[in-house]
Design an enzyme around this catalytic site. Structure first.
Site, short mmCIF file in Angstrom:
data_model
loop_
_atom_site.label_atom_id
_atom_site.label_comp_id
_atom_site.label_asym_id
_atom_site.label_seq_id
_atom_site.Cartn_x
_atom_site.Cartn_y
_atom_site.Cartn_z
N ASP A 146 -13.88 -6.91 -6.66
CA ASP A 146 -13.85 -7.27 -4.81
C ASP A 146 -15.01 -7.98 -4.32
O ASP A 146 -16.21 -6.66 -4.67
CB ASP A 146 -13.45 -5.73 -4.55
N ASP A 206 0.92 -1.18 -0.06
CA ASP A 206 -0.15 -0.30 -0.16
C ASP A 206 1.26 1.17 -0.12
O ASP A 206 1.97 1.11 0.83
CB ASP A 206 -0.39 0.23 1.09
#
Lengths: 257, 213
Positions: free
Chosen positions: A131, A12
């Site tokens: 997702d 990230d």
């Protein structure tokens, strides 16, 4: 079959810095993306994925500089996801040295963007991130739905149908994250991984829920994934990439050792 | 000494240029200027995406004739990468059939549709990831690279060369031994991406930079 299954560490990134912590033994400043990328490369990572969580537009320039610096030193495939909404965003990342971009929310709000991007840049660099969350109750036939906004917003789209549609629109690869597993360390949702792997011709990367090396093995063997993506098990030194590769190879999976 | 990466509008040239800069102090230039291309000491012909678009852009930028001349003249080393390998052959069956540069005899074929492995797993196309390359003949570009080393691939079509002497490496996928490394004289071409293939890929690029055919 000599094609190896891939292991992809995921980082990230916020304004050009790796966040959420990555702790390698011997690196004091674990937030430096170039150091981290080099370390994963030395360990034998097959690719590296960066998820850009930068909130402000201005700070995204810092992410672009980061990609440039990494691409000048790390010569394995680099994927950048997060905030890719226009062809201009893709061009910027590819020019900086990314090899693929991952499109998530923008694919749901505007599926034609995937088509346009694939036509313009080639399917080989377009990854669509899916997702999915299980929405069927126990005892019902399994059904998964697409969610956006970090798993908070349902779309009503069936995950397997959506995967097929994205491939038809030109996705060269799918990054499948099971949102109900993400961060749980109980393993991938093998049901949705298998359903989507069997439904499409392009490679599928399994993500979400990895807590140990058996989960990686199951993702490939039971889920049919072509690659496995994980973050925390590698970042905190629980396992190294060579540990994971050796273990998977011992279980009969073709790996690049 | 200048290495020119031929920029006819197809493909991500930055990765190739950056990897070359990593292995040499020679000047690396990404260019579509015919004079610069002709003046360079080495050439890289990249290519990505659909072959119809690659050939189309090569024609639109009026570089097709120049590239053909440079291939025939055999005056300087040229490295073809990915679709840049495929374009060297006669014809590709992609996009309903596309005529290519015909520098080497052979054709470009698709791996197939709805493929499965012997144990029933779905076999993916594109062939994406790290696969082994078996070296077929000796070549200076194999220096320091083990037979069977892995390189990074992304492709749905593969080269089927006609002449054994033009084949320098093969890779097994979908039951096919694809001719993933081919060449002749001053030309060497690879289906995989050396610029994305870690140490062995950089070694191959370094070998190219030092190659004096």
């Amino acid at each position: 079959m000599t094609l190896a299954k891939r292991i992809i560490p995921c980082l990230d990134v916020d304004a050009g810095r790796v966040v959420k912590g990555v702790n390698f033994v011997g690196i004091r400043d674990a937030g430096d993306p170039v150091e981290i990328a080099k370390r994963y490369n030395q360990q034998g990572a097959d690719e590296i994925t960066f998820l850009d969580i930068t909130a402000s537009h201005e700070d995204r320039d810092t992410t672009v500089e980061m990609v440039e610096r990494i691409a000048g030193e790390v010569f394995i495939p680099l994927t950048v996801g997060g905030g890719i909404r226009r062809c201009e965003d893709i061009r910027t990342m590819l020019n900086a040295g990314a090899d693929k971009v991952s499109i998530n929310t923008a694919a749901v709000t505007n599926p034609d963007f995937v088509r346009e991007a694939a036509e313009r840049f080639g399917s080989q660099c377009i990854v669509v991130a899916i997702d999915a969350k299980k929405v069927s109750a126990d005892g019902e036939p399994s059904r998964w739905e697409i969610f956006t906004h970090g798993g908070r917003r349902p779309t009503g789209l069936d995950a397997v149908d959506w995967a097929r549609k994205m491939v038809e629109y030109g996705a060269g690869e799918l990054l499948l994250t099971s949102m109900d597993r993400d961060g749980t360390k109980v393993g991938f949702d093998l049901g949705v991984t298998r359903a989507i792997s069997d439904a499409v011709e392009v490679p599928v990367i399994a993500s979400g829920g990895v807590g140990n090396l058996d989960h990686l093995v199951a993702g490939v063997k039971e889920g049919g994934a072509d690659a496995v993506l994980a973050a925390s098990i590698f970042h905190f030194g629980e396992y190294t990439i060579p540990d994971a590769k050796r273990y998977m190879a011992e279980q009969g999976i073709e790996m690049r050792l | 000494m200048t290495i020119a990466v031929i920029d006819y509008g197809m493909g991500n040239l930055h990765s190739v240029a950056k990897a070359l800069e990593h292995v040499t102090h020679e000047n690396v230039m990404v260019t579509r200027d015919p004079r610069s291309i002709r003046g360079a000491s080495r050439l890289v012909l990249p290519g990505q995406g659909a072959i119809r678009d690659c050939m189309g852009e090569l024609q639109r930028t009026e570089l097709e004739g120049l590239v053909k001349d440079l291939l025939e003249e055999q005056a300087k080393p040229l490295l073809g990468i990915c679709v840049g390998q495929q374009m060297l052959f006669d014809r590709s069956e992609e996009n309903g059939g596309v005529d290519c540069l015909s520098f080497l005899p052979g054709k470009v074929r698709r791996f197939g549709h709805k493929l499965t492995t012997p144990d029933g797993e779905r076999l993916k196309v594109p062939h994406m990831g790290w696969n082994r390359v078996t070296q077929h003949h000796q070549h200076p570009l194999w220096n320091g690279i083990e037979d069977g080393a892995r390189f990074y691939f992304v492709h749905s079509y593969y080269v089927e060369a006609e002449r054994d002497g033009d084949i320098f490496g093969t890779t097994e996928y979908a039951g096919i031994d694809a001719h993933v490394v081919t060449g002749r004289g001053t030309v060497f071409a690879v289906q995989f991406h050396p610029e994305k293939s870690a140490r062995d890929g950089l070694q191959l690029l370094e070998n190219f930079v030092n190659w004096a055919p």
